[in-house]
Design a protein around this motif. Sequence first.
Motif, short mmCIF file in Angstrom:
data_model
loop_
_atom_site.label_atom_id
_atom_site.label_comp_id
_atom_site.label_asym_id
_atom_site.label_seq_id
_atom_site.Cartn_x
_atom_site.Cartn_y
_atom_site.Cartn_z
N ASP A 233 -5.09 -10.06 -14.11
CA ASP A 233 -4.27 -9.33 -15.08
C ASP A 233 -3.30 -8.35 -14.42
OD1 ASP A 233 -5.54 -10.62 -17.22
OD2 ASP A 233 -7.15 -9.13 -17.24
N ALA A 234 -3.30 -8.30 -13.08
CA ALA A 234 -2.46 -7.34 -12.37
C ALA A 234 -1.33 -8.05 -11.63
CB ALA A 234 -3.29 -6.53 -11.38
N THR A 235 -0.18 -7.42 -11.57
CA THR A 235 0.94 -7.94 -10.81
C THR A 235 0.83 -7.45 -9.36
OG1 THR A 235 2.38 -6.05 -11.22
CG2 THR A 235 2.38 -7.81 -12.88
N THR A 236 1.60 -8.08 -8.47
CA THR A 236 1.59 -7.62 -7.08
C THR A 236 2.17 -6.21 -6.99
OG1 THR A 236 3.72 -8.73 -6.70
CG2 THR A 236 1.71 -9.93 -6.08
N GLY A 237 3.13 -5.88 -7.86
CA GLY A 237 3.67 -4.53 -7.87
C GLY A 237 2.61 -3.50 -8.25
N GLN A 238 1.79 -3.82 -9.23
CA GLN A 238 0.71 -2.91 -9.62
C GLN A 238 -0.30 -2.74 -8.49
OE1 GLN A 238 -0.59 -4.99 -13.11
NE2 GLN A 238 0.74 -3.84 -14.50
N LEU A 239 -0.58 -3.82 -7.78
CA LEU A 239 -1.51 -3.73 -6.65
C LEU A 239 -0.94 -2.87 -5.53
CD1 LEU A 239 -2.71 -7.44 -6.56
CD2 LEU A 239 -4.06 -5.46 -7.29
N ALA A 240 0.37 -2.99 -5.29
CA ALA A 240 1.01 -2.16 -4.27
C ALA A 240 0.93 -0.69 -4.63
CB ALA A 240 2.46 -2.59 -4.08
N LEU A 241 1.10 -0.38 -5.91
CA LEU A 241 0.99 1.01 -6.36
C LEU A 241 -0.45 1.49 -6.30
CD1 LEU A 241 3.44 0.88 -9.41
CD2 LEU A 241 3.74 2.25 -7.33
N ALA A 242 -1.38 0.62 -6.67
CA ALA A 242 -2.80 0.98 -6.59
C ALA A 242 -3.20 1.29 -5.16
CB ALA A 242 -3.66 -0.13 -7.17
N TRP A 243 -2.65 0.52 -4.21
CA TRP A 243 -2.94 0.80 -2.79
C TRP A 243 -2.42 2.18 -2.39
CZ3 TRP A 243 0.08 1.91 1.43
CH2 TRP A 243 -0.58 1.93 2.66
N LEU A 244 -1.22 2.52 -2.83
CA LEU A 244 -0.66 3.84 -2.51
C LEU A 244 -1.53 4.95 -3.08
CD1 LEU A 244 3.17 3.37 -3.08
CD2 LEU A 244 2.07 4.03 -0.93
N LEU A 245 -1.95 4.80 -4.31
CA LEU A 245 -2.77 5.85 -4.94
C LEU A 245 -4.09 6.04 -4.20
CD1 LEU A 245 -2.11 4.99 -8.69
CD2 LEU A 245 -1.42 7.09 -7.51
N ARG A 246 -4.61 4.96 -3.66
CA ARG A 246 -5.88 5.07 -2.93
C ARG A 246 -5.66 5.53 -1.49
NH1 ARG A 246 -11.19 1.16 -2.84
NH2 ARG A 246 -12.12 2.10 -0.98
N ARG A 247 -4.45 5.30 -0.96
CA ARG A 247 -4.19 5.61 0.45
C ARG A 247 -4.48 7.07 0.78
NH1 ARG A 247 -3.61 7.61 4.47
NH2 ARG A 247 -2.24 7.17 6.25
N SER A 248 -4.11 7.99 -0.10
CA SER A 248 -4.34 9.41 0.16
C SER A 248 -4.23 10.19 -1.15
CB SER A 248 -3.32 9.95 1.16
OG SER A 248 -3.39 11.37 1.23
N PRO A 249 -5.03 11.23 -1.32
CA PRO A 249 -4.94 12.04 -2.54
C PRO A 249 -3.67 12.85 -2.65
CG PRO A 249 -6.50 13.02 -0.99
CD PRO A 249 -6.14 11.67 -0.44
N VAL A 250 -2.86 12.92 -1.58
CA VAL A 250 -1.61 13.68 -1.67
C VAL A 250 -0.42 12.78 -2.00
CG1 VAL A 250 -2.42 15.43 -0.06
CG2 VAL A 250 -1.04 13.53 0.81
N VAL A 251 -0.64 11.46 -2.12
CA VAL A 251 0.45 10.54 -2.42
C VAL A 251 0.79 10.59 -3.90
CG1 VAL A 251 1.11 8.11 -2.52
CG2 VAL A 251 0.01 9.00 -0.48
N VAL A 252 2.10 10.70 -4.20
CA VAL A 252 2.59 10.74 -5.58
C VAL A 252 3.66 9.66 -5.73
CG1 VAL A 252 3.56 12.21 -7.39
CG2 VAL A 252 2.21 13.24 -5.55
N PRO A 253 3.28 8.43 -6.05
CA PRO A 253 4.27 7.37 -6.19
C PRO A 253 5.18 7.60 -7.40
CG PRO A 253 2.04 6.48 -5.98
CD PRO A 253 1.91 7.93 -6.26
N ILE A 254 6.46 7.23 -7.26
CA ILE A 254 7.42 7.43 -8.34
C ILE A 254 8.20 6.13 -8.60
CG2 ILE A 254 7.72 9.93 -8.21
CD1 ILE A 254 10.15 9.37 -6.34
#
Length: 287
Positions: A233-254
Amino acid sequence: MAVSASGTIDLGGKTVHRLGYGAMRITGPGIWGPPRDHDEAVRVLRRSVELGVTFIDTADSYGPFVSEDLIREALHDGSGYGDVVIATKGGLTRHGPDVWPPLGRPEYLRQCILMSLRRLGVERIDLWQLHRIDAKVPREEQFGALKEFVDEGLALQVGLSEVDVEDVRAAQAAGLTVASLQNRYNLGDRRAEDLLDFCERHGIAFIPWAPVDAGTLARPGGPLDAVAGNHPDATTGQLALAWLLRRSPVVVPIPGTSTVAHLEENLAAADVELTDEEFRVLSDAGR
């Protein structure tokens, strides 16, 4: 979807959800002039807030001025933006579509922030960021201007964009408290890895631009495509964003977009959970 699932971070004097919205794409082609669909741009901004976005990133050069004007039209409640932090940037000039020469003279940077205050309809910018360090102007003069903005109450916090660790140390040595750093960084482009590590050690927000661009990792049969097989149910774009969010607690994807449908797709990334093994596979592939 629940943007709140992305976690929180203190930014612009407020606690915001880490998955934000980048307001560059609500302008015309080449980030020049008005959007093709003005009403849809307004809907995108309002829908982002309805879905829980509390951090919106823009710049005076987007349009130029168009993005800031649209944000005020869509979201200003007569006194401000409530719990939503509006971050903006200055320090680039626009001579046409896709043309972005830096100009870091202190008097110009002051003009940038004063005009952003007028366009956004506020007395103080939550987070004002230097869009680029101008190599033709001593960087200490540019850092000094940013410090003045905070000292005078024009900005609550300030940040830098497209810098390296040495630039940040120089800014701090000049007496500047750096609240955020904004560099290109995504699953397929890790050139700012050392900067992100620096941010994590020092509690500085890291705002990656182009966060969804996974490059060749998203090709059919590639590592991102393989992980996507576990998340039908997830797109590759959503997975890329999910990876960023998990990469570090200081990451703020926009992630940015000009349509409500794509906005909703991007923000649904907050609900995507990668396993430890999936995170490891994607992390290793990107390196």
